[in-house]
Design a protein around this motif. Sequence first.
Motif, short mmCIF file in Angstrom:
data_model
loop_
_atom_site.label_atom_id
_atom_site.label_comp_id
_atom_site.label_asym_id
_atom_site.label_seq_id
_atom_site.Cartn_x
_atom_site.Cartn_y
_atom_site.Cartn_z
N LYS A 138 -1.97 -4.76 -4.81
CA LYS A 138 -2.01 -3.74 -4.13
C LYS A 138 -3.23 -3.80 -3.17
O LYS A 138 -4.26 -4.42 -3.54
CB LYS A 138 -2.54 -2.32 -4.91
N LYS A 142 0.79 -1.23 -0.03
CA LYS A 142 0.13 0.05 0.07
C LYS A 142 0.89 1.29 -0.16
O LYS A 142 2.08 1.35 1.00
CB LYS A 142 -0.86 0.14 1.41
N ASP A 174 -5.07 -1.89 -0.15
CA ASP A 174 -5.52 -0.58 0.37
C ASP A 174 -6.13 -0.87 1.82
O ASP A 174 -6.61 0.08 2.44
CB ASP A 174 -6.81 0.20 -0.56
N GLU A 233 1.37 3.02 5.77
CA GLU A 233 1.96 3.14 4.42
C GLU A 233 2.92 4.14 4.20
O GLU A 233 2.90 5.08 5.28
CB GLU A 233 0.77 3.69 3.31
#
Length: 191
Positions: free
Chosen positions: A46, A21, A48, A53
Motif C-alpha cells: 500500500k 492506493k 499512500d 486513487e
Amino acid sequence: MVENLKKELLSLKEKVNIRYKTLEESDFEKFLKEISQENRFITLQKDDSLDEEPIFYIEKDNISIKFLGRISGGEVKSFLDSLKIVANNEHNISDRVIEFAEEIDKPVDIKLFTTNSCGWCHPAILKAVSFSVVNPNIKVSIIDCYSFPDLAMKYNVSTVPKTVINDRVEFVGVKDDSEFFGYIVKALGEV
C-alpha cells in the motif's frame, strides 16, 4: 470463484509487486491481501504517496502496468491475467512484431480506456500489457472510464476500448499485433 482465481496464480514464475492506493478497502483489496499471503511470488504494498486513487500498479524490474480505477467485474480477470503475463514474461505478440518492438528506444505512453462490462476490453488490455513486457520503454495505463470520467472526457472517449498512444495517435477496438505496432510507430513520429 476465489479458489479458482488463486489456482490460476499458482503458475507464476517470477516475483511481482502490486503497489496500490485506495480510499476504502474493497473486496478486491481483501482478495489481493489474501493471495499475497498465500503466494510467495506476489508482494503487496500500500502506497499512500501515489497521486490518484484508486490505483494499482503491477511491477517487475522495469515493467510497470498501471490500473486506474476500481477493479471489479471483467477488470478482475484482466488484472490477474496481466499479473500472470508480467510474472511469466509472456506475451501475445508474434515473433516478427517482437523483433521490431524490442528496437524501440523512446518512451511510449499507452492509455487504454475501458469499462468493467466491456467484452472487447480484456483482449485489448492483454495486447497492450504484452507490448510492455516485450519492451519496458512501453508504459501502459488501463483507465476505468467510470472511476475517472474527467480523463475519459479529456480524451473524448465515447466507445471502449479506446487506446491513446503518446497523446498523438488513437484508435478504438482490438487490433492485431502488426496494426497495434503500426500505431505505436506512428505515435513516435517515425512514419
